[in-house]
Design an enzyme around this catalytic site. Structure first.
Site, mmCIF file in Angstrom:
data_model
loop_
_atom_site.group_PDB
_atom_site.id
_atom_site.type_symbol
_atom_site.label_atom_id
_atom_site.label_comp_id
_atom_site.label_asym_id
_atom_site.label_seq_id
_atom_site.Cartn_x
_atom_site.Cartn_y
_atom_site.Cartn_z
ATOM 1 N N ASP A 1 -4.688 5.252 2.448
ATOM 2 C CA ASP A 1 -4.033 6.117 3.426
ATOM 3 C C ASP A 1 -2.684 6.624 2.948
ATOM 4 O O ASP A 1 -1.989 7.320 3.692
ATOM 5 C CB ASP A 1 -3.860 5.379 4.760
ATOM 6 C CG ASP A 1 -2.981 4.134 4.617
ATOM 7 O OD1 ASP A 1 -2.594 3.811 3.478
ATOM 8 O OD2 ASP A 1 -2.697 3.499 5.646
ATOM 9 N N ASP B 1 -2.309 6.278 -3.150
ATOM 10 C CA ASP B 1 -3.762 6.120 -3.271
ATOM 11 C C ASP B 1 -4.446 7.393 -3.770
ATOM 12 O O ASP B 1 -5.656 7.383 -4.021
ATOM 13 C CB ASP B 1 -4.372 5.742 -1.914
ATOM 14 C CG ASP B 1 -3.859 4.414 -1.395
ATOM 15 O OD1 ASP B 1 -3.732 3.481 -2.207
ATOM 16 O OD2 ASP B 1 -3.567 4.312 -0.191
ATOM 17 N N ASP C 1 -7.141 -1.059 0.195
ATOM 18 C CA ASP C 1 -5.764 -1.485 0.316
ATOM 19 C C ASP C 1 -5.691 -2.512 1.432
ATOM 20 O O ASP C 1 -6.566 -2.591 2.294
ATOM 21 C CB ASP C 1 -4.873 -0.283 0.629
ATOM 22 C CG ASP C 1 -3.403 -0.567 0.365
ATOM 23 O OD1 ASP C 1 -3.079 -1.716 0.041
ATOM 24 O OD2 ASP C 1 -2.593 0.367 0.492
#
Length: 781
Positions: free
Chosen positions: A536, A540, A301
């Site tokens: 995080d 996800d 990410d």
């Protein structure tokens, strides 16, 4: 469900908490990430190999030849080293686990307090926010239209909106909004426990290395005992010498046991986990170290990896007919109404004060699927904040679109603010555009160096983000990420599109939904890639579970950390360079030295089978082989596992091992058969034949050590020199201790010197033609 609701204002009193503890109505402690000390001792001690060793030792005692029990010392030392090393690793990992363990917020005596999960009691009032995982069962006391992902329990990934008095189940994740819940079940009474699931829904991590070793062990289990019984029976039937039958059979069976390989693998993985813990990286499963070593693609990410995640409002752009003040007030009203604590919300709170006169009557929390959140005020006016592409798709004029695109090229995050003159719903109508808010995200100082490292290590980096693809691509470009220009807006992609073509074409994916993240990971895997995913956030979770190796930031959502294979305790992606190297080092070295252990296993099985049909005894007794196994295999292999070796692991463990081990084993079989023929032809004694056979085994084993030690350095040359000298002392100085005959005899030298000289060319000849040209082409799966 509890009969009486606990007050959301005061919660339980300390006296009520103590009463519930006394009655056993408290939550069970979290499952430890490591085995207990007693489990470690038991599982290292009570093994099939130790049982076989002990049984053989008992039989050898009946012969009165006690020095042949020396092999038990090696087994005891191996077991002790493995046990002690794993306990030391456990203690350090457990210390790191305590730091990473998530706490929950509860209301007690009218105050918010932080609790460890094992301190939760029945009827406690808990406050859960977006990203939290439910530790216990409960019922909703208050909510702002929160959504819960119950996929770990039901497999259904679609979030469920929870209302007052709705039931909540442990193991599920809060993906939006905030919930105040009353605990209705703890410990073994929770829904998760009744389904025999773990509250932390762990992935089943596969290990090619451990699977292969276990397959070898299973085969040996069926071969070892029948061969041993047959060899002993034939020896007694033909010659009737009990002592020699026991000793030779024991030597054959001991040779078949690759106990050192099992021990070495477990110790190496445990040491690696401890090394990573020292680098502030928590390993949740030892096999994950191997998965990481095989990774060739990392999906990451933007936030927390390329950027720091520290956001700041840089400017606003009100729509025509609206003012900066109106725009800022609307955005602040929504953010304060939702009371979110994510980085975007914190940036807006830092920029704008809370509007005193605007009181929310209902809220719509942020959702990764909707890409916006909002609130209704005075029961008639609704405001929302979200991604322009989703909130005002097809409604913005060219000037506004140009401003959005210009901001994206500068790496800025853009939020659109809207207004409706009716209560806000999940599908708002008559939405009025108030303007744009621009937010900057600072680039990590070490991002450029970190990405350059991965490129050199032949690891592809792919960015999968929920943000604007142009924004993400430009930030990736600033970090010198290879292929950053190849980006796509995943909001334009449907479920019917071919994701395999997408992953072949693009490197940066923006506006990705949680389901699309998972599908992208799966597409990479379908194309033969071993994929790691870093994340995080709650969005996800699906991708982390799908990946071969999930890596979470400790500062992120508990939902992400709970199912990840690795947790970066300092939430620093730069630590991944050391993590990748550690994984590659330990797996490469285990694969390299495994051949040394399997040489003995292969030739012992072949020779045992052959000598069942010969009129002579198996030419080795345990004491002969003990120093060779220790000096030429066990000790050097242990030191070689600490060598730096950071090449990407490509798999094919059995193929690599067999191309090294099988030629050496065949060489030992050839020399043994020649010496057995010479025993009968030249009337050599059994002791002489045994000594010469073991001498040739030592020479071949040393040749394998030479091969696996390449490339040489001063450290390895020193180790090889010590091993050579130690073997020389065993055979030519202290041979009597190990029941070896005196080799300082010229008529014996005429036999063993030419053979010793020939071992190197013979082994390399077999390794080249049998290993590389035949065995290397066999599919060993």
């Amino acid at each position: 469900m509890a009969q009486v609701k606990t007050s959301t204002e005061t919660g339980l009193t300390q006296a009520q908490v103590q009463t519930r503890f006394d009655n056993g109505q408290h939550n069970l402690p979290l499952k430890p990430l490591t085995r207990s000390v007693s489990q470690i001792i038991q599982q290292n001690t009570f093994t099939l190999f130790n049982f076989v060793n002990l049984a053989l030792g008992a039989l050898i005692v009946t012969t009165g030849s006690y020095k042949n029990l020396l092999f038990l010392g090696v087994a005891v030392i191996n077991t002790a080293i493995g046990t002690i090393q794993e306990i030391r690793s456990k203690r350090q990992i457990d210390q790191m686990s305590l730091l990473a363990a998530s706490q929950v917020t509860a209301i007690r005596d009218g105050k918010q307090v932080k609790l460890d999960q094992e301190d939760i009691v029945l009827d406690d009032v808990l406050i859960l926010k977006r990203g939290d995982q439910l530790p216990v069962d409960g019922v909703v006391l208050a909510t702002s239209g929160a959504e819960v992902d119950e996929s770990p329990l039901t497999g259904e990934s679609k979030p469920i909106t929870k209302q007052l008095d709705d039931e909540l189940y442990s193991g599920s994740f809060l993906v939006s909004g905030q919930i105040t819940m009353q605990v209705t079940a703890v410990g073994e009474d929770t829904f998760t426990s009744k389904l025999a699931l773990e509250a932390k829904s762990e992935k089943a991590t596969q290990s090619q290395l451990l699977d292969t070793i276990n397959r070898i062990i299973r085969v040996l289990t069926y071969v070892l005992i029948p061969l041993g019984i047959a060899l002993f029976s034939i020896s007694m039937w033909r010659r009737g010498v009990y002592n020699r039958a026991i000793l030779t059979t024991s030597a054959a069976m001991i040779g078949m046991i690759p106990e050192g390989l099992v021990l070495l693998t477990n110790v190496a993985l445990a040491v690696s986990a401890r090394n990573l813990a020292a680098k502030r990286v928590l390993v949740r499963a030892l096999p994950a170290i191997e998965a990481l070593a095989r990774v060739d693609t990392i999906c990451l990410d933007k936030t927390g990896t390329i950027t720091t995640g520290h956001l700041q409002v840089t400017q606003t752009q009100p729509a025509p007919g609206h003012t900066d003040s109106e725009l800022q007030q609307a955005a602040a009203a929504v953010i304060y109404a939702l009371n979110d604590d994510n980085e975007t919300a914190l940036a807006i709170k830092a920029a704008y004060p809370q509007p005193a006169h605007m009181q929310p009557t209902s809220t719509v929390p942020f959702s990764s699927a909707r890409k916006w959140s909002g609130a209704t005020f005075d029961q008639q006016t609704g405001y929302l904040v979200g991604a322009p592409e989703f909130t005002f798709k097809g409604q913005l004029d060219d000037a506004t679109l140009n401003a959005i695109n210009q901001a994206a090229t500068q790496g800025l995050r853009v939020l659109a603010v809207g207004k409706t003159s009716q209560p806000l719903t999940e599908h708002p109508e008559q939405l009025e555009f108030l303007g744009l808010i621009f937010i900057s995200d600072e680039l990590r100082q070490t991002a450029v160096d970190t990405f350059a490292f991965f490129e050199k290590q032949d690891v592809q980096l792919k960015v999968i983000s929920g943000d604007n693809p142009v924004t993400v691509a430009n930030i990736a470009k600033r970090a010198n990420l290879k292929g950053a220009d190849a980006y796509i807006d995943m909001s334009t992609v449907t479920d019917h599109d071919d994701f395999h073509d997408l992953v072949k074409t693009y490197n940066v994916f923006g506006r990705v939904t949680p389901e699309q993240k998972r599908t992208l990971i799966s597409a990479y895997q379908d194309l033969g890639h071993t994929v790691a995913m870093t994340g995080d956030g709650v969005n996800d979770v699906l991708a982390l579970r799908q990946s071969d190796c999930g890596i979470a930031m400790a500062s992120g959502a508990e939902a992400a950390s709970s199912i990840a294979d690795f947790v970066l305790l300092d939430s620093n992606f730069d630590a991944m360079t050391g993590v990748l190297n550690e994984g590659r080092r330990v797996i490469n070295n285990i694969e390299r030295v495994s051949a040394m252990y399997l040489v003995k296993t292969i030739y012992s099985v072949i020779l045992a089978a052959i000598f069942i049909f010969l009129s002579v005894d198996f030419p080795i007794v345990p004491i002969n082989l003990t120093p060779v196994s220790a000096l030429a295999v066990a000790v050097p292999s242990f030191f070689l596992t600490f060598e730096p070796n950071f090449q990407r692991v490509t798999g094919q463990f059995m193929q690599k091992v067999m191309t090294l081990a099988a030629p050496a084993a065949i060489a030992v079989v050839i020399y043994t058969m020649i010496l057995t023929w010479m025993e009968s032809s030249f009337n050599l004694s059994f002791e002489t034949t045994s000594t010469l056979v073991v001498l040739l085994i030592a020479a071949v084993s040393f040749n394998v050590l030479l091969l696996v030690s390449q490339p040489f350095n001063r450290y390895k040359v020193g180790m090889l020199t010590i091993v050579f000298l130690a073997l020389f002392l065993v055979f030519f100085i202290f041979g009597n201790i190990f029941s070896l005959v005196n080799l300082w005899q010229w008529h014996l030298a005429l036999i063993y010197l030419p053979m010793l000289i020939s071992t190197l060319p013979v082994y390399f000849f077999l390794q080249e033609f049998l290993g590389k040209r035949i065995l290397a082409r066999i599919n060993w799966r």
